[in-house]
Design an enzyme around this catalytic site. Sequence first.
Site, mmCIF file in Angstrom:
data_model
loop_
_atom_site.group_PDB
_atom_site.id
_atom_site.type_symbol
_atom_site.label_atom_id
_atom_site.label_comp_id
_atom_site.label_asym_id
_atom_site.label_seq_id
_atom_site.Cartn_x
_atom_site.Cartn_y
_atom_site.Cartn_z
ATOM 1 N N ARG A 94 0.824 -1.213 0.000
ATOM 2 C CA ARG A 94 0.000 0.000 0.000
ATOM 3 C C ARG A 94 0.857 1.261 0.000
ATOM 4 O O ARG A 94 0.301 2.361 -0.003
ATOM 5 C CB ARG A 94 -0.876 0.009 1.255
ATOM 6 N N ARG A 108 -10.290 6.694 4.662
ATOM 7 C CA ARG A 108 -9.511 5.607 4.047
ATOM 8 C C ARG A 108 -9.343 5.835 2.547
ATOM 9 O O ARG A 108 -8.306 5.505 1.975
ATOM 10 C CB ARG A 108 -10.177 4.263 4.337
HETATM 11 P P1 AMP Z 1 -8.361 -3.753 4.383
HETATM 12 O O1 AMP Z 1 -8.983 -4.957 5.017
HETATM 13 O O2 AMP Z 1 -7.438 -4.104 3.248
HETATM 14 O O3 AMP Z 1 -9.373 -2.707 4.007
HETATM 15 O O4 AMP Z 1 -7.412 -3.101 5.491
HETATM 16 C C1 AMP Z 1 -7.943 -2.630 6.716
HETATM 17 C C2 AMP Z 1 -6.942 -1.730 7.402
HETATM 18 O O5 AMP Z 1 -5.763 -2.487 7.738
HETATM 19 C C3 AMP Z 1 -6.418 -0.556 6.571
HETATM 20 O O6 AMP Z 1 -7.289 0.569 6.604
HETATM 21 C C4 AMP Z 1 -5.082 -0.280 7.263
HETATM 22 O O7 AMP Z 1 -5.273 0.411 8.491
HETATM 23 C C5 AMP Z 1 -4.596 -1.690 7.583
HETATM 24 N N1 AMP Z 1 -3.782 -2.245 6.500
HETATM 25 C C6 AMP Z 1 -4.114 -3.276 5.677
HETATM 26 N N2 AMP Z 1 -3.134 -3.510 4.808
HETATM 27 C C7 AMP Z 1 -2.160 -2.605 5.060
HETATM 28 C C8 AMP Z 1 -0.890 -2.313 4.477
HETATM 29 N N3 AMP Z 1 -0.421 -3.017 3.415
HETATM 30 N N4 AMP Z 1 -0.163 -1.302 5.009
HETATM 31 C C9 AMP Z 1 -0.615 -0.607 6.050
HETATM 32 N N5 AMP Z 1 -1.794 -0.792 6.640
HETATM 33 C C10 AMP Z 1 -2.576 -1.798 6.143
#
Ligand code: AMP
Length: 217
Positions: free
Chosen positions: A89, A172
């Site tokens: 990310r 987000r």
């Molecule tokens: P997601 O389930 O992919 O929407 O991720 C949920 C949350 O997890 C994100 O809003 C971030 O806070 C954290 N997160 C997930 N993947 C990453 C990543 N590659 N780098 C940093 N934070 C992450």
Amino acid sequence: MTYVVLLGGPGAGKGTQAQLLEAALGLPQIATGDLFREHFRNDTELGRVARSYTDLGELVPDEVTIAMVKERLAQPDAAKGALLDGFPRTIAQADALAELLADASINLDIVPYIHVRPEYLLQRLAGRWTCAACGHVYHEPFSPPKQFGTCDKDGSNLYQRNDDTEETRKHRIEVYFRQTSPLLDYYRERGLLVEINGEQSIEQVQRDLIEAIKKVA
Ligand code: AMP
Ligand code: ADP
């Protein structure tokens, strides 16, 4: 061996598609968001650190995230390939991934970018319901379960993520544009990016993804 990075904004359908691709291609889905949520459930130290960021819709620091992915990629099931969902990310994470793969003499095969416009991303996040047991993702009204609040697959309860609230989902998407969207050029320059129209039906997006992956795998 096929290594795929799924790119797209929050709510673009990465998890939905990765779950289907896992079944279609026999490759494990490695979703950093899911890994963090597993840490929350197990109340680990990493989980407590990560939660202070995820609850606010901020990215978890690169060192923490990269170390977690390194450990996951070292598991035996990832030796045949992987579908990375939600990682990288940031550019620093993309560089770290390139290094990790190079150390294992592995090439990244393709980076499909599931493109969905921001106003639709917001709608997707607002209606997302997830199974507490199997993690299957539904949407009210785009992809609803047969019975409201209950998973079709195992009858467990569905929940709405606490980072899908109105304030956090907007934030987000801003974080995505600021910190993650530079990866589009990063992977385009490396000849890996393939754009997929994410505003089609789940089934059509899946067909386009499989076609793109089969061309390179
Ligand atoms: P997601 O389930 O992919 O929407 O991720 C949920 C949350 O997890 C994100 O809003 C971030 O806070 C954290 N997160 C997930 N993947 C990453 C990543 N590659 N780098 C940093 N934070 C992450
Ligand atoms: P991401 O993993 O990219 O954050 P999800 O896969 O969790 O996104 O999808 C976000 C929401 O959008 C879910 O509620 C899902 O059911 C719904 N969704 C996913 N793909 C589509 C699609 N092509 N059309 C309509 N709704 C979709």
